[in-house]
Design a protein around this motif. Structure first.
Motif, PDB file in Angstrom:
ATOM      1  N   THR A  15       1.008  -1.351   0.074  1.00  0.00           N
ATOM      2  CA  THR A  15       0.068   0.005  -0.022  1.00  0.00           C
ATOM      3  C   THR A  15       0.742   1.187  -0.111  1.00  0.00           C
ATOM      4  O   THR A  15       0.152   2.304  -0.115  1.00  0.00           O
ATOM      5  CB  THR A  15      -0.910  -0.043   1.384  1.00  0.00           C
ATOM      6  OG1 THR A  15       0.051   0.126   2.318  1.00  0.00           O
ATOM      7  CG2 THR A  15      -1.649  -1.069   1.299  1.00  0.00           C
ATOM      8  N   CYS A  16       2.159   0.945   0.119  1.00  0.00           N
ATOM      9  CA  CYS A  16       3.076   2.273   0.330  1.00  0.00           C
ATOM     10  C   CYS A  16       2.763   3.130   1.703  1.00  0.00           C
ATOM     11  O   CYS A  16       3.214   3.966   1.939  1.00  0.00           O
ATOM     12  CB  CYS A  16       3.050   3.188  -0.796  1.00  0.00           C
ATOM     13  SG  CYS A  16       3.440   2.454  -2.478  1.00  0.00           S
ATOM     14  N   ARG A  17       2.232   2.264   2.649  1.00  0.00           N
ATOM     15  CA  ARG A  17       1.970   2.892   3.967  1.00  0.00           C
ATOM     16  C   ARG A  17       2.594   1.953   4.965  1.00  0.00           C
ATOM     17  O   ARG A  17       2.772   0.870   4.748  1.00  0.00           O
ATOM     18  CB  ARG A  17       0.506   3.023   4.138  1.00  0.00           C
ATOM     19  CG  ARG A  17      -0.151   3.960   3.318  1.00  0.00           C
ATOM     20  CD  ARG A  17      -1.527   4.309   3.321  1.00  0.00           C
ATOM     21  NE  ARG A  17      -2.032   5.043   2.238  1.00  0.00           N
ATOM     22  CZ  ARG A  17      -3.189   4.787   1.483  1.00  0.00           C
ATOM     23  NH1 ARG A  17      -3.888   3.769   1.889  1.00  0.00           N
ATOM     24  NH2 ARG A  17      -3.535   5.773   0.729  1.00  0.00           N
ATOM     25  N   ARG A  18       3.034   2.402   6.126  1.00  0.00           N
ATOM     26  CA  ARG A  18       3.356   1.605   7.279  1.00  0.00           C
ATOM     27  C   ARG A  18       2.664   2.064   8.421  1.00  0.00           C
ATOM     28  O   ARG A  18       1.814   3.011   8.827  1.00  0.00           O
ATOM     29  CB  ARG A  18       4.987   2.529   7.579  1.00  0.00           C
ATOM     30  CG  ARG A  18       5.984   2.031   6.474  1.00  0.00           C
ATOM     31  CD  ARG A  18       7.214   2.443   6.622  1.00  0.00           C
ATOM     32  NE  ARG A  18       8.226   2.231   5.773  1.00  0.00           N
ATOM     33  CZ  ARG A  18       8.622   1.264   5.451  1.00  0.00           C
ATOM     34  NH1 ARG A  18       8.928   0.213   6.506  1.00  0.00           N
ATOM     35  NH2 ARG A  18       9.611   1.108   4.381  1.00  0.00           N
ATOM     36  N   ASP A  19       2.465   1.127   9.431  1.00  0.00           N
ATOM     37  CA  ASP A  19       1.805   1.014  10.599  1.00  0.00           C
ATOM     38  C   ASP A  19       2.510   1.723  11.594  1.00  0.00           C
ATOM     39  O   ASP A  19       3.759   2.357  11.308  1.00  0.00           O
ATOM     40  CB  ASP A  19       1.412  -0.359  10.920  1.00  0.00           C
ATOM     41  CG  ASP A  19       2.480  -1.199  11.711  1.00  0.00           C
ATOM     42  OD1 ASP A  19       3.773  -0.788  11.382  1.00  0.00           O
ATOM     43  OD2 ASP A  19       2.118  -2.214  11.973  1.00  0.00           O
ATOM     44  N   LYS A  20       1.919   1.715  12.778  1.00  0.00           N
ATOM     45  CA  LYS A  20       2.661   2.657  13.918  1.00  0.00           C
ATOM     46  C   LYS A  20       4.024   1.966  14.377  1.00  0.00           C
ATOM     47  O   LYS A  20       4.888   2.854  14.905  1.00  0.00           O
ATOM     48  CB  LYS A  20       1.879   2.636  15.126  1.00  0.00           C
ATOM     49  CG  LYS A  20       1.517   1.379  15.851  1.00  0.00           C
ATOM     50  CD  LYS A  20       0.642   1.871  17.108  1.00  0.00           C
ATOM     51  CE  LYS A  20       0.474   0.303  17.776  1.00  0.00           C
ATOM     52  NZ  LYS A  20      -0.496   0.832  18.907  1.00  0.00           N
ATOM     53  N   ASN A  21       4.473   0.680  13.869  1.00  0.00           N
ATOM     54  CA  ASN A  21       5.704   0.139  14.179  1.00  0.00           C
ATOM     55  C   ASN A  21       6.629   0.048  13.114  1.00  0.00           C
ATOM     56  O   ASN A  21       7.672  -0.519  12.895  1.00  0.00           O
ATOM     57  CB  ASN A  21       5.343  -1.269  14.610  1.00  0.00           C
ATOM     58  CG  ASN A  21       4.633  -1.603  15.962  1.00  0.00           C
ATOM     59  OD1 ASN A  21       4.887  -0.701  16.663  1.00  0.00           O
ATOM     60  ND2 ASN A  21       3.500  -2.306  15.751  1.00  0.00           N
ATOM     61  N   LYS A  22       6.164   0.991  11.999  1.00  0.00           N
ATOM     62  CA  LYS A  22       7.027   1.029  10.713  1.00  0.00           C
ATOM     63  C   LYS A  22       6.999   0.047   9.881  1.00  0.00           C
ATOM     64  O   LYS A  22       7.766  -0.192   8.934  1.00  0.00           O
ATOM     65  CB  LYS A  22       8.332   1.707  11.027  1.00  0.00           C
ATOM     66  CG  LYS A  22       8.432   3.081  11.974  1.00  0.00           C
ATOM     67  CD  LYS A  22       7.752   4.265  11.409  1.00  0.00           C
ATOM     68  CE  LYS A  22       7.693   5.300  12.331  1.00  0.00           C
ATOM     69  NZ  LYS A  22       6.500   6.059  12.174  1.00  0.00           N
ATOM     70  N   LEU A  72      -3.581   8.584   8.888  1.00  0.00           N
ATOM     71  CA  LEU A  72      -3.853   8.092  10.143  1.00  0.00           C
ATOM     72  C   LEU A  72      -2.826   6.452  10.483  1.00  0.00           C
ATOM     73  O   LEU A  72      -3.356   5.785  11.256  1.00  0.00           O
ATOM     74  CB  LEU A  72      -5.407   7.343  10.446  1.00  0.00           C
ATOM     75  CG  LEU A  72      -6.281   8.321  10.235  1.00  0.00           C
ATOM     76  CD1 LEU A  72      -7.435   8.069  10.138  1.00  0.00           C
ATOM     77  CD2 LEU A  72      -6.089   9.725  11.376  1.00  0.00           C
ATOM     78  N   SER A  73      -1.930   6.494   9.725  1.00  0.00           N
ATOM     79  CA  SER A  73      -0.833   5.342   9.753  1.00  0.00           C
ATOM     80  C   SER A  73      -0.545   5.277  11.133  1.00  0.00           C
ATOM     81  O   SER A  73      -0.348   3.867  11.678  1.00  0.00           O
ATOM     82  CB  SER A  73       0.204   5.495   8.674  1.00  0.00           C
ATOM     83  OG  SER A  73      -0.125   5.220   7.496  1.00  0.00           O
ATOM     84  N   ASP A  74      -0.147   6.030  12.010  1.00  0.00           N
ATOM     85  CA  ASP A  74       0.194   6.056  13.477  1.00  0.00           C
ATOM     86  C   ASP A  74      -0.881   5.326  14.317  1.00  0.00           C
ATOM     87  O   ASP A  74      -0.720   4.878  15.445  1.00  0.00           O
ATOM     88  CB  ASP A  74       0.615   7.082  13.920  1.00  0.00           C
ATOM     89  CG  ASP A  74      -0.293   8.219  13.960  1.00  0.00           C
ATOM     90  OD1 ASP A  74      -1.381   8.042  13.468  1.00  0.00           O
ATOM     91  OD2 ASP A  74       0.039   9.228  14.894  1.00  0.00           O
ATOM     92  N   GLU A  75      -2.219   4.954  13.694  1.00  0.00           N
ATOM     93  CA  GLU A  75      -3.382   4.314  14.558  1.00  0.00           C
ATOM     94  C   GLU A  75      -3.187   3.208  14.057  1.00  0.00           C
ATOM     95  O   GLU A  75      -4.232   2.353  14.656  1.00  0.00           O
ATOM     96  CB  GLU A  75      -4.627   5.294  14.308  1.00  0.00           C
ATOM     97  CG  GLU A  75      -4.743   6.345  14.727  1.00  0.00           C
ATOM     98  CD  GLU A  75      -5.856   7.195  14.350  1.00  0.00           C
ATOM     99  OE1 GLU A  75      -6.822   6.571  14.076  1.00  0.00           O
ATOM    100  OE2 GLU A  75      -5.922   8.414  14.456  1.00  0.00           O
ATOM    101  N   TYR A  76      -2.578   2.571  13.056  1.00  0.00           N
ATOM    102  CA  TYR A  76      -2.782   1.131  12.647  1.00  0.00           C
ATOM    103  C   TYR A  76      -1.736   0.319  13.135  1.00  0.00           C
ATOM    104  O   TYR A  76      -0.464   0.726  13.227  1.00  0.00           O
ATOM    105  CB  TYR A  76      -2.710   1.099  10.882  1.00  0.00           C
ATOM    106  CG  TYR A  76      -3.865   2.045  10.281  1.00  0.00           C
ATOM    107  CD1 TYR A  76      -4.810   2.233  10.649  1.00  0.00           C
ATOM    108  CD2 TYR A  76      -3.193   2.706   9.004  1.00  0.00           C
ATOM    109  CE1 TYR A  76      -5.599   3.067  10.049  1.00  0.00           C
ATOM    110  CE2 TYR A  76      -4.136   3.761   8.259  1.00  0.00           C
ATOM    111  CZ  TYR A  76      -5.418   3.617   8.827  1.00  0.00           C
ATOM    112  OH  TYR A  76      -6.139   4.564   8.220  1.00  0.00           O
ATOM    113  N   GLU A  77      -2.191  -1.061  13.465  1.00  0.00           N
ATOM    114  CA  GLU A  77      -1.054  -2.051  13.825  1.00  0.00           C
ATOM    115  C   GLU A  77      -1.465  -3.252  13.128  1.00  0.00           C
ATOM    116  O   GLU A  77      -2.587  -3.918  13.413  1.00  0.00           O
ATOM    117  CB  GLU A  77      -0.964  -2.102  15.391  1.00  0.00           C
ATOM    118  CG  GLU A  77       0.022  -2.849  15.716  1.00  0.00           C
ATOM    119  CD  GLU A  77      -0.216  -3.316  17.376  1.00  0.00           C
ATOM    120  OE1 GLU A  77       0.980  -3.714  17.818  1.00  0.00           O
ATOM    121  OE2 GLU A  77      -0.885  -2.913  17.928  1.00  0.00           O
TER     122      GLU A  77
END
Length: 158
Positions: A61-68, A137-142
């Protein structure tokens, strides 16, 4: 130009790569025209070319979760105490008020497995089952798993 990355599980042509997950560029060989044996799918990266199972191919997705960690199609993520599956395609978030949105792209689909993870502001009875996958909101996803390695995350308890 952005690089489109894929992840998939190998067929296990060798003992070293039996079911191993590999990342890289996707190549599809169309053997139908030449020898009539069907398509073969390969992931190619700096370590080589690996034949992969087509049903396990997932796009980044070219996105990262809160753990990168990079988020891929088919990942199961935790957001607001509930689980969602990352999907790509046409979506309609089914809000019945002014927040209604539809589109084509990455979205999150609520996983109704009957499990409540933690205190949440999200209410699956009131809020939509499908929401746009916001990069802000990527820092909200894990990431908690994916549909191939953790199918139990999608199963409803009885």
């Amino acid at each position: 130009m952005r690089k489109i990355k894929f992840k998939a599980k190998t067929f296990g042509d060798t003992a070293i790569h039996d079911g191993t997950e590999v990342c890289g560029s996707l190549i599809v060989y169309d053997w139908n025209k030449d020898v009539g044996i069907g398509n073969e799918y390969f992931i190619i990266n700096e370590h080589g070319q690996f034949r992969v199972k087509p049903e396990t191919i997932r796009q980044c997705t070219c996105r990262r979760d809160k753990n990168k960690k990079e988020i891929y199609e088919g990942d199961i993520i935790k957001k607001d105490g509930y689980l969602f599956q990352v999907k790509f395609g046409e979506y309609d978030n089914d809000y019945s008020d002014e927040r209604h949105a539809c589109g084509i792209g990455w979205y999150l689909e609520y996983v109704d497995n009957g499990k409540y993870i933690e205190e949440s502001v999200y209410d699956p009875d009131e809020d939509p089952k499908i929401i746009a996958f916001s990069p802000y909101l990527s820092d909200e996803y894990e990431i908690v798993g994916n549909i191939y390695d953790n199918p139990e995350l999608k199963q409803k308890e009885v």
